[in-house]
Scaffold this motif. Structure first.
Motif, short mmCIF file in Angstrom:
data_model
loop_
_atom_site.label_atom_id
_atom_site.label_comp_id
_atom_site.label_asym_id
_atom_site.label_seq_id
_atom_site.Cartn_x
_atom_site.Cartn_y
_atom_site.Cartn_z
N VAL A 19 0.87 -1.17 0.00
CA VAL A 19 0.00 0.00 0.00
C VAL A 19 0.91 1.23 0.00
O VAL A 19 1.66 1.43 0.94
CB VAL A 19 -0.90 0.01 1.26
CG1 VAL A 19 -1.86 1.20 1.21
CG2 VAL A 19 -1.65 -1.30 1.39
N PRO A 20 0.86 2.00 -1.08
CA PRO A 20 1.79 3.13 -1.16
C PRO A 20 1.50 4.14 -0.04
O PRO A 20 0.35 4.51 0.18
CB PRO A 20 1.49 3.75 -2.53
CG PRO A 20 0.56 2.83 -3.22
CD PRO A 20 -0.07 1.96 -2.22
N SER A 21 2.56 4.53 0.64
CA SER A 21 2.39 5.51 1.71
C SER A 21 2.86 6.87 1.21
O SER A 21 3.78 6.94 0.40
CB SER A 21 3.19 5.10 2.94
OG SER A 21 4.56 5.11 2.63
N LYS A 22 2.23 7.90 1.70
CA LYS A 22 2.58 9.25 1.24
C LYS A 22 3.87 9.75 1.88
O LYS A 22 4.78 10.20 1.23
CB LYS A 22 1.42 10.21 1.56
CG LYS A 22 0.31 10.13 0.51
CD LYS A 22 0.48 11.23 -0.53
CE LYS A 22 -0.34 10.93 -1.79
NZ LYS A 22 -1.80 10.95 -1.56
N GLU A 23 3.90 9.64 3.22
CA GLU A 23 5.06 10.19 3.91
C GLU A 23 6.25 9.21 3.82
O GLU A 23 6.08 8.02 3.57
CB GLU A 23 4.74 10.46 5.38
CG GLU A 23 4.61 9.16 6.15
CD GLU A 23 4.12 9.38 7.57
OE1 GLU A 23 4.77 10.14 8.29
OE2 GLU A 23 3.10 8.78 7.93
N ILE A 24 7.42 9.77 4.00
CA ILE A 24 8.62 8.94 3.90
C ILE A 24 9.02 8.48 5.29
O ILE A 24 9.52 9.26 6.10
CB ILE A 24 9.76 9.73 3.24
CG1 ILE A 24 9.33 10.20 1.85
CG2 ILE A 24 11.01 8.89 3.17
CD1 ILE A 24 10.27 11.22 1.24
N THR A 25 8.76 7.22 5.58
CA THR A 25 9.17 6.68 6.87
C THR A 25 10.66 6.34 6.80
O THR A 25 11.24 6.24 5.70
CB THR A 25 8.40 5.39 7.20
OG1 THR A 25 8.65 4.45 6.14
CG2 THR A 25 6.91 5.66 7.32
N SER A 26 11.26 6.11 7.94
CA SER A 26 12.69 5.79 7.92
C SER A 26 12.93 4.44 7.25
O SER A 26 13.96 4.23 6.61
CB SER A 26 13.26 5.83 9.34
OG SER A 26 12.69 4.80 10.11
N LEU A 27 11.95 3.54 7.37
CA LEU A 27 12.11 2.23 6.71
C LEU A 27 12.03 2.39 5.19
O LEU A 27 12.79 1.75 4.45
CB LEU A 27 11.05 1.26 7.21
CG LEU A 27 11.18 -0.18 6.68
CD1 LEU A 27 12.53 -0.78 7.06
CD2 LEU A 27 10.05 -1.06 7.18
#
Length: 815
Positions: free
Chosen positions: A652-660
Motif C-alpha cells: 500500500v503506497p504511503s505518502k510520507e517517507i518513513t525511515s524504513l
RNA sequence: GCGGGCGUGGCGAAAUUGGCAGACGCGCUAGACUUAGGAUCUAGUGAGGUGACUCGUGGGGGUUCAAGUCCCUUCGCCCGCACCA
C-alpha cells in the motif's frame, strides 16, 4: 538444527521450474540489448569443490541480474573435455576416456544444477565430440592455409611417465605439470602455430581492453616480453662468416670482452670442427643438453662453459675476443649468441670471474670511479661512458641512441625488436585430443585434409599404454589413408592437438552450436561477440586468454569474423583457500558442496560463497560461518511468513517517507552500486542484511510490505530458490527473472538529518545533528552552541574553520 | 633478482577513494521467551580507564586542518615471471 525454511522442498521445485520453462534459453537472432555472459568452461574432472563454485555462482548472479535489467542474456556452458587426465585414467583403470569423461560431465552437470546455477543447456558443447572437434580441425586448416601452422624439429620437454611432450609453459619446477615426473629433453618433429607473428598486436591491443584487470594485462605484456635493442654482427676470425647477437645494452659494446654461444647454436658444429679440445667441448655440450630447461633457467644454476679456441672481432673497435659456449645462454631467446660485458652484467661478471676473463669498465658510476679489478659485482645502473672512443663522456641513455645510429650508418648493426614470446607448440603424442588433419603422401609430401572431409574421426579402439608415440600409430585403419591430392597411398598425422586449441574458440561455437555446415555464422557472431562479461580464474591469465586472443585475430584477418578481441570485459575471481592453502585433492583440504547443500540448501551455500569476501581476492573458507548465511535467509523467510499470516502481502503506497522506506531506497541504491562496481556481492549482501535488521526492529510497520518485497527482489540473484518461493507466497506472479530490477528514488533515499562530526584541531570531539545542505553560518552557530564544543574552545581563539559540506567540521584553535 | 599485490578486533572482513576506523557476518557475553535451547528475539562486544578521556589499521618517519587511504623507509606474507642478453 531446526529447519526454519523448507529448502529441501523449495530447491528442487524451482530448479525444475527453471528447467521446464527454459528460463535461460535465448534466441540468438534477437540481438536487442544482448548480453553475452560467459564463464570459463571446466575440464570434466571427478567432482567440483566450493572453490570452483565461486566462479559459477558469480556468473549466475551476473546472468540473473542482467536478465532482471531487461537484457537478452546468453549464458552457455560446455566442457573442455579433451585432455590428459582422462587418458591417464584409461591407462590406469582401463576405462575408455570417452566413458570417464562423459561420466564426469554428468556428475558435474548435476552439481551445477544443485547450486541452482542456470545455463542455456540447449547450447552445451563438449570439445571431445566430433561435431565440435571437426571445427577445431577446421581452425587448424585455416592457420595452415595462412602459413601460420608449420612443422619443425625442436628440442622439447619430454615427460617419460606420460610419454609425451610438454610445452615449456606446462613444466612446473622442472616437473611435468600433470604428473610431476622430472622432465627431460628430446628432439621431435612438431606442429607449431606462429603466434610470434602476432606478438606486436597482442601487445598493443592490450590497450583496447579497458575493462580487463591491470594485473592480467601486465602479466600478458610480460609474457610477450618485447625488448628493443640492436643486432650486432661479429666477424669470426679466420673465416668469412659472422655471428649475430642481440643486445638491449648497446651502450656497453666497447666493454665486450668475450662472446658466448648456446650449446644448441646451429653454427657450433662447424666452429669446433678443428678445435684442439673438440672432445672436451662435445662432452660439455652433451652435458648441457641433458640438463632440463627449467633448471637451466634457475639463477641458482652454476655457470659453466668451455672455450672454443675461436675468436670473434668486436666490430666497433676491432678487438679480438674469445668465443665460449656456456650453459647460461639459451637458444630460445634472442639469437643464441650473447656479447658478454662482465663489468655491466652480473651473469657475465660471475662467468668471467670463474674463468679469469678480461673486464673493462665502460659505464662509470657518476659518484666514484669504478675499477674493474676491485669490482665485487657488475655495475648495472646508469652512468657516464668511458673507454668508448668518441662516445666517452655521454650518459649511457644518450649513448644507446648515438651508438645505434653510428652502427647502422657503418652497417655493423641495426636496431631490432625481440620478443620473449615463442611459437605455440600444439602437437601432442596422445590419444585423447583432436587429430591434426594432415596427411603424409609419398609423392605429394605434407598435404592438408580437405575441409569437406572433416572431421578426421578419432578412432574408438586404440592401445593406451604409452610408447613414446601417439597411441593412434597402432591403429592401421586410422593411419593408412589416401592422399587428398593424388589419391595415392598416404599416412595420417598421428599426433593430436593441444587442448588449448579446443578452448581458444569455443565462445564462437555457442552462438550456433548445432550448425553442421559452419563452425559459426559470421553474421551472428558479429552481433553477439565480443563477450560482454567473461568470468574465470586468474590462473588462466596468460595461456588460455592469449591463445584465444590470437585465434580471434587470425580469424578476423581471414574475415571469418569481424572483431579482433574476443572478451570485452574480464573478471578474474580469487581462489578459495582452506587452512591456508589452495583447495586441492593432494592437500586434502577440499570442501565438497554436496553435504553443505544437503544440510543448509543451495541458497545458503551461494550466499556464503559470495559473502566470504571481495570476489577478486582469495578468501578463507570457514565451515562454521556458513550457518550465518542460513540464519539470514531463514530470517527473511520468517518475515514473509508473518506477512502472509497477517494478510499484509500487498504493497500500500504511503505518502510520507518513513525511515524504513528511506532505508529501502538506500538499500536498492547500495546493492545496485555494489553489483555494478566489480560484482562486490559481499557488500551487496551486507546491505540487504542491514535492511532486514531494520525491518525487524522498526516500530512503525507502514512500509514493511514494500521493504520485504524489495528485499526479495534484491536478494534474488544471490538466493534465487528461496526468493522465487517467497515471491509467490507474497501473491506475485511466479518467476522473478521476469521482474524488473527495483529502482530507487533519490529524493526518498536522501537523509533528512546528518550526524556531523565536529573535530577540534583534527580530533573528533562531538557530533551535531544538522539538515543536509545547511549553510555555513547556521552550521557554525549550531556548532558553537554545542555544550561539548564550548568546553573545548572556551577562552581560546578560533583561527580557522574547515567545513566539508554535509561531511564534517574542523575548528582550528590557538592554545 | 624483477614485476604485481597484501598486512585493519578473537576470526572472515567494511570504510562511497584524503573526512566519524571496525559496517555486515562468525564467535563471545547478558537478558527475554521457553519443560528445554546448539531455535528465536533484544541488547552489548577494539584495548586501557569508575570517569572526563587516552591509545589504536605490521614498525619508524613525513606531507596535511585531517592519513587505513598519499610520500619515504623498514619488516613480514602471498602471487606471477625469471640467466629475456
Amino acid at each position: 538444527m531446526d529447519k526454519a525454511y523448507p529448502f529441501n522442498e523449495i530447491d528442487p521445485k524451482w530448479q525444475k521450474y527453471w528447467k521446464d520453462n527454459k528460463c535461460f534459453a535465448v534466441d540468438t537472432k534477437d540481438t536487442a540489448k544482448k548480453f553475452y555472459c560467459l564463464m570459463m568452461f571446466p575440464y570434466p574432472s571427478a567432482a567440483l569443490h566450493v572453490g570452483h563454485g565461486r566462479n559459477y555462482i558469480i556468473g549466475d548472479v551476473v546472468a540473473r541480474y542482467k536478465k532482471m535489467q531487461g537484457y537478452n542474456v546468453l549464458a552457455p556452458m560446455g566442457w573442455d573435455a579433451f585432455g590428459l587426465p582422462a587418458e591417464n585414467a584409461a591407462i590406469k583403470n582401463n576405462i575408455h576416456p570417452r566413458i570417464s569423461t562423459m561420466n564426469n560431465i554428468a556428475t558435474m552437470k548435476k552439481q551445477l544444477g544443485a547450486w541452482g546455477v542456470c545455463y542455456d543447456w540447449s547450447r552445451e558443447v563438449a570439445s571431445c565430440m566430433p561435431d565440435y572437434y571437426k571445427w577445431t580441425q577446421w581452425i587448424f586448416l585455416q592457420l595452415y592455409k595462412k602459413g601460420l601452422a608449420y612443422k619443425k624439429k625442436a628440442s622439447v620437454n619430454w615427460c617419460s611417465s606420460c610419454a609425451t611432450v610438454l610445452a615449456n609453459e606446462q613444466v612446473v619446477d622442472g616437473k611435468c605439470e600433470r604428473c610431476s615426473t622430472e622432465v627431460e629433453q628430446k628432439d621431435l618433429e612438431q606442429w607449431f602455430f606462429k603466434i610470434t607473428d602476432y606478438a606486436e598486436r597482442l601487445l598493443t591491443d592490450l590497450n583496447k581492453l579497458k575493462n580487463w584487470p591491470e594485473r592480467v594485462k601486465t602479466m600478458q605484456a610480460n609474457w610477450i616480453g618485447k625488448s628493443v635493442g640492436v643486432e650486432i654482427h661479429f666477424p669470426i676470425e679466420g673465416t668469412e662468416k659472422q655471428l649475430t647477437c642481440f643486445t638491449t645494452r648497446v651502450d656497453t659494446i666497447f666493454g665486450a670482452t668475450y662472446m658466448v654461444l648456446a650449446a644448441e647454436h646451429p653454427d657450433v658444429p662447424e666452429l669446433i670442427k678443428d678445435a684442439k679440445n673438440k672432445n672436451e667441448i662435445l662432452d660439455f655440450i652433451d652435458e648441457v643438453r641433458h640438463e632440463n630447461k627449467e633448471s637451466r633457467l634457475k639463477d641458482t644454476l652454476e655457470k659453466k662453459g668451455v672455450f672454443t679456441g675461436r675468436y670473434v672481432i668486436n666490430p666497433v673497435n676491432g678487438k679480438k675476443i674469445p668465443l665460449w659456449i656456456a650453459n647460461y645462454v639459451l637458444m630460445n631467446y634472442g639469437t643464441g649468441a650473447v656479447m658478454a660485458v662482465p663489468t655491466h652484467d652480473q651473469r657475465d661478471f660471475e662467468f668471467a670471474a670463474k674463468y679469469k676473463l678480461e673486464k673493462i669498465v665502460v659505464i662509470d658510476d657518476p659518484k666514484f670511479s669504478l675499477d674493474a679489478q676491485l669490482m665485487k659485482e657488475a655495475y648495472e645502473k646508469q652512468g657516464i661512458l668511458v673507454n668508448s672512443q668518441q662516445f666517452n663522456g655521454m650518459n649511457n641513455k644518450e649513448a644507446m641512441e648515438k651508438i645505434a645510429d653510428w652502427m647502422e650508418e657503418k652497417g655493423i648493426g641495426k636496431r631490432s625488436i625481440q620478443f620473449k614470446l615463442r611459437d605455440w607448440l600444439i602437437s601432442r603424442q596422445r590419444y585423447w585430443g583432436a587429430p591434426i588433419p594432415m596427411v603424409y603422401c609419398e609423392k605429394c609430401g605434407i598435404v592438408p585434409v580437405k575441409e569437406e572431409e572433416l572431421p578426421v574421426l578419432l578412432p574408438e579402439t586404440v592401445e593406451f599404454k604409452p610408447t613414446g608415440e601417439s597411441p593412434l600409430k597402432g591403429n592401421s585403419d586410422f593411419v593408412n589413408t589416401t592422399c587428398p591430392n593424388c589419391k595415392g597411398k598416404a599416412k595420417r598425422e598421428i599426433d593430436t592437438m593441444d587442448t588449448f586449441v579446443d578452448s581458444s574458440w569455443y565462445f564462437l561455437r555457442y552462438i550456433s552450436p548445432k550448425n553442421k555446415e559452419l563452425p559459426f555464422v559470421k553474421e551472428d557472431v558479429d552481433k553477439w561477440l565480443p563477450v560482454d562479461q567473461y568470468i574465470g580464474g586468474v590462473e588462466h591469465a596468460i595461456l588460455h586468454l592469449l591463445y584465444s586472443r590470437f585465434i580471434t585475430k587470425v580469424l578476423c584477418d581471414m574475415e571469418h569474423i569481424g572483431f579482433d578481441e574476443p572478451f570485452k570485459n574480464l573478471f578474474t575471481q580469487g581462489m578459495i583457500i582452506k587452512d591456508g592453502f589452495k583447495m586441492s585433492k593432494s592437500k586434502g583440504n577440499v570442501v565438497a558442496p554436496d553435504p553443505l547443500i544437503e544440510k543448509y540448501g543451495a541458497d545458503t551455500v551461494r550466499v556464503y560463497t559470495l559473502f566470504i569476501g571481495p570476489p577478486e581476492k582469495d578468501a578463507e573458507w570457514e565451515d562454521r560461518a556458513v550457518e550465518g548465511s542460513y540464519r539470514f535467509l531463514a530470517r527473511v523467510w520468517r518475515l514473509v511468513e508473518a506477512l502472509v499470516e497477517q494478510n499484509k502481502t500487498s504493497v500500500v503506497p504511503s505518502k510520507e517517507i518513513t525511515s524504513l522506506k528511506r532505508k529501502t531506497h538506500q538499500t536498492i541504491k547500495k546493492v545496485t552500486y555494489c553489483i555494478e562496481d566489480g560484482f562486490r556481492c559481499n557488500t551487496a549482501i551486507s546491505g540487504i542484511m542491514e535492511l532486514v535488521n531494520d525491518i525487524y526492529t522498526c516500530k512503525d510497520d507502514t512500509d514493511i510490505t514494500e521493504a520485504v518485497h524489495t528485499t526479495v527482489l534484491l536478494l534474488y540473484p544471490f538466493a534465487p530458490h528461496v526468493c522465487d518461493e517467497m515471491w509467490s507466497m507474497l501473491g506475485n506472479e511466479r518467476d522473478l527473472l521476469k521482474q524488473k530490477w527495483p529502482k530507487y528514488d533519490e529524493d526518498i533515499a536522501k537523509e533528512t538529518e546528518i550526524t556531523m562530526p565536529v573535530q577540534i584541531k583534527g580530533k573528533l570531539r562531538t557530533k551535531v545533528q544538522v539538515a543536509p545542505g545547511i549553510d555555513e553560518s547556521s552550521l557554525k552557530e549550531l556548532v558553537l552552541n554545542d555544550e561539548k564544543t564550548k568546553n573545548w574552545i572556551e577562552g581560546k581563539q578560533i583561527i580557522k574553520w574547515i567545513i566539508v559540506p554535509d561531511k564534517m567540521v574542523n575548528i582550528i584553535i590557538k592554545d
